[in-house]
Design an enzyme around this catalytic site. Structure first.
Site, PDB file in Angstrom:
ATOM      1  N   ASP A  41     -10.758  37.284 -13.623  1.00  0.00           N
ATOM      2  CA  ASP A  41      -9.271  36.629 -12.746  1.00  0.00           C
ATOM      3  C   ASP A  41      -9.015  35.474 -13.062  1.00  0.00           C
ATOM      4  O   ASP A  41      -9.966  34.677 -12.859  1.00  0.00           O
ATOM      5  CB  ASP A  41     -10.548  36.637 -11.317  1.00  0.00           C
ATOM      6  CG  ASP A  41      -9.545  36.315 -10.215  1.00  0.00           C
ATOM      7  OD1 ASP A  41      -7.953  36.390 -10.573  1.00  0.00           O
ATOM      8  OD2 ASP A  41     -10.292  36.361  -9.314  1.00  0.00           O
ATOM      9  N   MET A  56     -15.504  33.176  -2.252  1.00  0.00           N
ATOM     10  CA  MET A  56     -14.923  31.675  -2.524  1.00  0.00           C
ATOM     11  C   MET A  56     -15.600  30.937  -1.790  1.00  0.00           C
ATOM     12  O   MET A  56     -14.323  29.690  -0.548  1.00  0.00           O
ATOM     13  CB  MET A  56     -13.665  31.420  -3.385  1.00  0.00           C
ATOM     14  CG  MET A  56     -13.275  31.825  -4.103  1.00  0.00           C
ATOM     15  SD  MET A  56     -11.563  31.867  -5.685  1.00  0.00           S
ATOM     16  CE  MET A  56     -11.327  33.520  -4.635  1.00  0.00           C
ATOM     17  N   MET A 104     -13.974  34.892 -13.843  1.00  0.00           N
ATOM     18  CA  MET A 104     -13.101  33.996 -13.683  1.00  0.00           C
ATOM     19  C   MET A 104     -12.635  33.127 -14.639  1.00  0.00           C
ATOM     20  O   MET A 104     -13.543  32.375 -15.634  1.00  0.00           O
ATOM     21  CB  MET A 104     -13.821  32.797 -12.505  1.00  0.00           C
ATOM     22  CG  MET A 104     -13.909  33.060 -11.322  1.00  0.00           C
ATOM     23  SD  MET A 104     -12.779  34.001 -10.347  1.00  0.00           S
ATOM     24  CE  MET A 104     -11.396  32.951  -9.994  1.00  0.00           C
ATOM     25  N   HIS A 138     -12.570  39.144  -2.807  1.00  0.00           N
ATOM     26  CA  HIS A 138     -13.327  37.642  -3.835  1.00  0.00           C
ATOM     27  C   HIS A 138     -14.134  36.837  -2.997  1.00  0.00           C
ATOM     28  O   HIS A 138     -12.874  35.965  -2.056  1.00  0.00           O
ATOM     29  CB  HIS A 138     -12.813  37.125  -5.000  1.00  0.00           C
ATOM     30  CG  HIS A 138     -12.616  36.361  -5.978  1.00  0.00           C
ATOM     31  ND1 HIS A 138     -11.959  35.610  -6.095  1.00  0.00           N
ATOM     32  CD2 HIS A 138     -14.093  36.023  -6.042  1.00  0.00           C
ATOM     33  CE1 HIS A 138     -12.616  34.866  -6.952  1.00  0.00           C
ATOM     34  NE2 HIS A 138     -13.779  34.799  -7.297  1.00  0.00           N
ATOM     35  N   HIS A 141      -6.702  42.833  -4.359  1.00  0.00           N
ATOM     36  CA  HIS A 141      -7.630  41.312  -4.543  1.00  0.00           C
ATOM     37  C   HIS A 141      -7.298  40.605  -2.951  1.00  0.00           C
ATOM     38  O   HIS A 141      -6.517  39.729  -3.207  1.00  0.00           O
ATOM     39  CB  HIS A 141      -7.625  41.409  -6.094  1.00  0.00           C
ATOM     40  CG  HIS A 141      -8.820  40.239  -6.415  1.00  0.00           C
ATOM     41  ND1 HIS A 141      -9.506  40.052  -7.098  1.00  0.00           N
ATOM     42  CD2 HIS A 141      -8.678  39.391  -6.233  1.00  0.00           C
ATOM     43  CE1 HIS A 141     -10.150  39.223  -7.027  1.00  0.00           C
ATOM     44  NE2 HIS A 141      -9.578  38.480  -6.736  1.00  0.00           N
ATOM     45  N   MET A 194     -10.802  31.824   0.873  1.00  0.00           N
ATOM     46  CA  MET A 194     -11.145  30.477   0.277  1.00  0.00           C
ATOM     47  C   MET A 194     -11.955  29.302   1.391  1.00  0.00           C
ATOM     48  O   MET A 194     -10.786  29.939   2.469  1.00  0.00           O
ATOM     49  CB  MET A 194     -10.017  29.441  -0.635  1.00  0.00           C
ATOM     50  CG  MET A 194     -10.269  30.750  -1.890  1.00  0.00           C
ATOM     51  SD  MET A 194      -8.621  29.287  -2.756  1.00  0.00           S
ATOM     52  CE  MET A 194      -7.758  30.779  -3.508  1.00  0.00           C
ATOM     53  N   ASP A 209      -8.631  37.084  -2.126  1.00  0.00           N
ATOM     54  CA  ASP A 209      -9.196  35.715  -2.155  1.00  0.00           C
ATOM     55  C   ASP A 209      -9.297  34.796  -0.915  1.00  0.00           C
ATOM     56  O   ASP A 209      -8.465  34.328  -0.335  1.00  0.00           O
ATOM     57  CB  ASP A 209      -8.183  35.200  -3.088  1.00  0.00           C
ATOM     58  CG  ASP A 209      -8.071  35.414  -4.683  1.00  0.00           C
ATOM     59  OD1 ASP A 209      -9.266  36.155  -5.441  1.00  0.00           O
ATOM     60  OD2 ASP A 209      -6.867  36.071  -5.038  1.00  0.00           O
ATOM     61  N   SER A 216      -3.838  40.463  -6.495  1.00  0.00           N
ATOM     62  CA  SER A 216      -4.387  40.007  -5.455  1.00  0.00           C
ATOM     63  C   SER A 216      -2.644  38.924  -4.487  1.00  0.00           C
ATOM     64  O   SER A 216      -1.582  38.952  -4.825  1.00  0.00           O
ATOM     65  CB  SER A 216      -4.288  38.056  -6.466  1.00  0.00           C
ATOM     66  OG  SER A 216      -4.627  36.929  -5.019  1.00  0.00           O
TER      67      SER A 216
END
Ligand code: DX5
Ligand code: ZN
Length: 218
Positions: free
Chosen positions: A177, A70, A139, A68, A35, A39, A37, A10
């Site tokens: 994760d 979110m 998660m 990923h 990865h 958001m 992330d 990540s």
């Protein structure tokens, strides 16, 4: 379960002042994926980065980009993640009222499709969608921030999901994760995880390449 534990690194915990050097470090490591992330400050109480950063990463990355999301209403951006260079895209179960349609949409853009579950969401809810999932992200922290402590109840969810996947004779990968490190990676692998996220533990290590290898050998 794949024999060897897959590692996805990540970049949330990377040095954003010199991201290129961290991506080159990952290129030269035994990590299997990068990865991302993403958001939006709505689904989770934090904002990370968007398309300009992903495109910059994609130019340097030699490992597949695995995002990923979110974010709320991820359907709005699926084509753009594909165009930005992502080859795997995971959405949150809790953010998708029409999950089957969303996963079809991801696949129609040529990407592998995934579903992420928050710590409180039971794996049994995936029963009727599992065959559409190339990956399930469990998660093991509440999403939004790196550097949190692993939630032990995840272990039971891994074992249950492993049984569901094996019983259905599917190839779906299980990714864990949050709060994963070289100490707990082996027990996650033994419980049935195929892939773990190396986040703050990797970037805090004195030798991140060696640390990724330690995780990989778990
Ligand atoms: C949390 C993110 C994770 C995070 C992992 O919302 O989804 O991918 O970057 O970081 P660590 O390994 O520090 O928990
Ligand atoms: Zn993540």
């Amino acid at each position: 379960m794949t024999k060897e534990l897959l590692i996805t690194t990540s970049v949330l915990n990377a040095n954003f002042g010199n991201l290129e050097s961290d991506i080159r470090m990952i290129n030269g490591s035994s990590a299997d994926f990068i990865h991302l992330d993403i958001m939006d400050g709505m689904f989770v109480p934090n904002i990370s980065f968007g398309f300009p950063v992903i495109e910059a990463i994609a130019k340097v990355a030699e490992k597949p980009l695995e995002a990923h999301l979110m974010i709320e209403q991820p359907d709005r951006y699926i084509e753009r993640f594909a165009a930005a260079g992502c080859s795997w895209l995971s959405v949150h179960y809790e953010a998708c009222p029409h999950l089957h349609r969303t996963l079809q949409h991801i696949k129609s853009c040529g990407m592998k499709s995934g579903v992420a579950l928050n710590p409180h969401t039971p794996v049994q809810l995936l029963e009727n969608i599992l065959d559409m999932c190339d990956i399930v992200i469990l998660m093991s922290v509440n999403p939004g921030f790196g550097g949190q402590k692993f939630i032990p109840a995840t272990m039971d969810k891994i074992r249950k999901l492993r049984t569901m996947i094996d019983n259905a004779k599917l190839q779906t990968l299980i990714q864990i994760d949050g709060g994963v490190n070289a100490e707990n990676a082996a027990s996650l692998h033994e419980s049935g995880a195929d892939m773990v996220v190396g986040g703050s533990a990797v970037f805090k290590a004195a030798d991140p390449v060696e640390y990724i290898l330690r995780m990989k050998r778990s």
